[in-house]
Design a protein around this motif. Sequence first.
Motif, PDB file in Angstrom:
ATOM      1  N   MET A   1       0.641  -0.955  -0.006  1.00 29.13           N
ATOM      2  CA  MET A   1      -0.457  -0.170  -0.125  1.00 29.13           C
ATOM      3  C   MET A   1       1.144   0.766  -0.077  1.00 29.13           C
ATOM      4  SD  MET A   1      -3.380   0.987   2.808  1.00 29.13           S
ATOM      5  CE  MET A   1      -2.974  -1.013   3.338  1.00 29.13           C
ATOM      6  N   ARG A   2       0.878   2.462  -1.044  1.00 32.60           N
ATOM      7  CA  ARG A   2       1.590   2.733  -1.190  1.00 32.60           C
ATOM      8  C   ARG A   2       0.719   4.591  -0.410  1.00 32.60           C
ATOM      9  NH1 ARG A   2       5.437   4.543  -5.442  1.00 32.60           N
ATOM     10  NH2 ARG A   2       6.767   6.153  -4.343  1.00 32.60           N
ATOM     11  N   TYR A   3       1.066   6.024   0.164  1.00 27.79           N
ATOM     12  CA  TYR A   3       1.281   6.537   0.811  1.00 27.79           C
ATOM     13  C   TYR A   3       1.073   7.805   0.323  1.00 27.79           C
ATOM     14  CZ  TYR A   3      -0.392   3.595   4.499  1.00 27.79           C
ATOM     15  OH  TYR A   3      -1.176   2.730   5.154  1.00 27.79           O
ATOM     16  N   PHE A   4       0.658   8.661  -0.686  1.00 25.79           N
ATOM     17  CA  PHE A   4       1.404   9.812  -1.044  1.00 25.79           C
ATOM     18  C   PHE A   4       1.162  10.918  -0.277  1.00 25.79           C
ATOM     19  CE2 PHE A   4      -1.167   7.442  -4.105  1.00 25.79           C
ATOM     20  CZ  PHE A   4       0.014   7.361  -4.993  1.00 25.79           C
ATOM     21  N   ILE A   5       2.474  11.710  -0.487  1.00 25.48           N
ATOM     22  CA  ILE A   5       2.162  12.867   0.183  1.00 25.48           C
ATOM     23  C   ILE A   5       2.792  14.232   0.137  1.00 25.48           C
ATOM     24  CG2 ILE A   5       3.151  13.897   2.763  1.00 25.48           C
ATOM     25  CD1 ILE A   5       3.097  10.471   2.882  1.00 25.48           C
ATOM     26  N   ALA A   6       2.195  14.791   0.051  1.00 21.28           N
ATOM     27  CA  ALA A   6       3.185  16.669  -0.407  1.00 21.28           C
ATOM     28  C   ALA A   6       3.120  16.967   1.051  1.00 21.28           C
ATOM     29  CB  ALA A   6       2.030  17.243  -1.420  1.00 21.28           C
ATOM     30  N   VAL A   7       2.976  17.911   1.427  1.00 17.78           N
ATOM     31  CA  VAL A   7       3.891  18.338   2.497  1.00 17.78           C
ATOM     32  C   VAL A   7       3.601  17.341   3.332  1.00 17.78           C
ATOM     33  CG1 VAL A   7       3.673  20.035   4.308  1.00 17.78           C
ATOM     34  CG2 VAL A   7       2.942  20.320   1.547  1.00 17.78           C
ATOM     35  N   ARG A  92     -13.586   9.850  -1.164  1.00 18.46           N
ATOM     36  CA  ARG A  92     -12.401  11.387  -1.739  1.00 18.46           C
ATOM     37  C   ARG A  92     -13.183  12.417  -1.098  1.00 18.46           C
ATOM     38  NH1 ARG A  92      -9.449  10.579  -6.778  1.00 18.46           N
ATOM     39  NH2 ARG A  92      -8.837   9.099  -5.803  1.00 18.46           N
ATOM     40  N   TYR A  93     -12.655  13.282  -0.230  1.00 18.28           N
ATOM     41  CA  TYR A  93     -13.057  14.448   0.106  1.00 18.28           C
ATOM     42  C   TYR A  93     -11.480  15.934  -0.239  1.00 18.28           C
ATOM     43  CZ  TYR A  93     -15.982  11.700   2.901  1.00 18.28           C
ATOM     44  OH  TYR A  93     -16.824  11.233   3.178  1.00 18.28           O
ATOM     45  N   TYR A  94     -11.936  16.480  -1.178  1.00 12.68           N
ATOM     46  CA  TYR A  94     -11.287  17.964  -1.136  1.00 12.68           C
ATOM     47  C   TYR A  94     -11.804  19.003  -0.721  1.00 12.68           C
ATOM     48  CZ  TYR A  94     -10.347  14.830  -5.538  1.00 12.68           C
ATOM     49  OH  TYR A  94      -9.884  13.749  -6.433  1.00 12.68           O
ATOM     50  N   VAL A 107      -6.429  16.580   0.544  1.00  9.11           N
ATOM     51  CA  VAL A 107      -7.475  15.870  -0.574  1.00  9.11           C
ATOM     52  C   VAL A 107      -7.093  14.312   0.653  1.00  9.11           C
ATOM     53  CG1 VAL A 107      -7.262  13.890  -2.315  1.00  9.11           C
ATOM     54  CG2 VAL A 107      -6.519  16.657  -2.829  1.00  9.11           C
ATOM     55  N   LEU A 108      -8.160  14.245   1.223  1.00  7.13           N
ATOM     56  CA  LEU A 108      -8.176  12.690   2.091  1.00  7.13           C
ATOM     57  C   LEU A 108      -8.982  12.140   1.011  1.00  7.13           C
ATOM     58  CD1 LEU A 108      -9.010  14.051   5.557  1.00  7.13           C
ATOM     59  CD2 LEU A 108      -7.434  13.160   4.727  1.00  7.13           C
ATOM     60  N   GLU A 109      -8.334  10.284   1.368  1.00  3.93           N
ATOM     61  CA  GLU A 109      -8.845   9.354   0.757  1.00  3.93           C
ATOM     62  C   GLU A 109     -10.014   8.148   1.884  1.00  3.93           C
ATOM     63  OE1 GLU A 109      -8.412   8.494  -3.120  1.00  3.93           O
ATOM     64  OE2 GLU A 109      -8.258   6.364  -2.220  1.00  3.93           O
ATOM     65  N   ALA A 110     -10.662   7.955   2.173  1.00  6.13           N
ATOM     66  CA  ALA A 110     -10.547   7.454   3.664  1.00  6.13           C
ATOM     67  C   ALA A 110     -11.306   6.000   2.566  1.00  6.13           C
ATOM     68  CB  ALA A 110     -12.027   7.969   4.739  1.00  6.13           C
ATOM     69  N   TYR A 111     -11.093   4.701   3.512  1.00  7.34           N
ATOM     70  CA  TYR A 111     -12.152   3.237   3.491  1.00  7.34           C
ATOM     71  C   TYR A 111     -13.082   2.739   4.376  1.00  7.34           C
ATOM     72  CZ  TYR A 111     -11.551  -1.508   2.559  1.00  7.34           C
ATOM     73  OH  TYR A 111     -11.338  -2.969   2.323  1.00  7.34           O
ATOM     74  N   VAL A 120      -8.128   6.174   6.754  1.00  5.91           N
ATOM     75  CA  VAL A 120      -7.463   7.469   5.582  1.00  5.91           C
ATOM     76  C   VAL A 120      -6.575   6.530   5.491  1.00  5.91           C
ATOM     77  CG1 VAL A 120      -6.764   9.552   5.653  1.00  5.91           C
ATOM     78  CG2 VAL A 120      -8.057   9.196   6.686  1.00  5.91           C
ATOM     79  N   GLU A 121      -6.603   6.542   3.744  1.00  8.03           N
ATOM     80  CA  GLU A 121      -5.486   5.006   2.811  1.00  8.03           C
ATOM     81  C   GLU A 121      -4.915   6.374   1.837  1.00  8.03           C
ATOM     82  OE1 GLU A 121      -5.232   2.109   2.939  1.00  8.03           O
ATOM     83  OE2 GLU A 121      -6.358   2.171   5.001  1.00  8.03           O
TER      84      GLU A 121
END
Length: 144
Positions: A1-7, A92-94, A107-111, A120-121
């Motif tokens: 599983m990969r997590y995306f981060i920008a800041v 997914r929430y913007y 941006v949050l993606e919840a499962y 939160v994935e």
Amino acid sequence: MRYFIAVSFALLLAPPGHAQLPPPVARGLAAVKAGDFDQAVDEWTKSWPSTLETDSARIRLKSGFNNLVAVAGTPQGWEIVKHVAIGKLVQRYYILIECSRDPAYLVLEAYQRPDSSWTVERLQFNANLMGLQPLDVAQFLTGP
């Protein structure tokens, strides 16, 4: 599983006109509004496994959120710009974080897991809209 981060008790209510938010999303946003960024990141990432990659991600996220006040000012609230259901179990929430000087973008993606708990994935944050992933920028710009 990969997590995306920008800041994560019952579903909590979102602002008027929005669907109910999964508990970890709502608790994290309440912590952001209260200025407790470490608590927000802890809420959103507590289900992530403890690995070198995810532990480093948590540190970077906390650092980025704690720098938010210097960059954009004190958080005043938040607004869901767009909500996208991806099938029945992923939301997914913007989110626009309203700060005293400038906005920030989240941006949050919840499962929803088989046991009905939420996690939160995916989490991406930036004080600059263009610092997000290109497809996420497009979602902010197109609105609901």
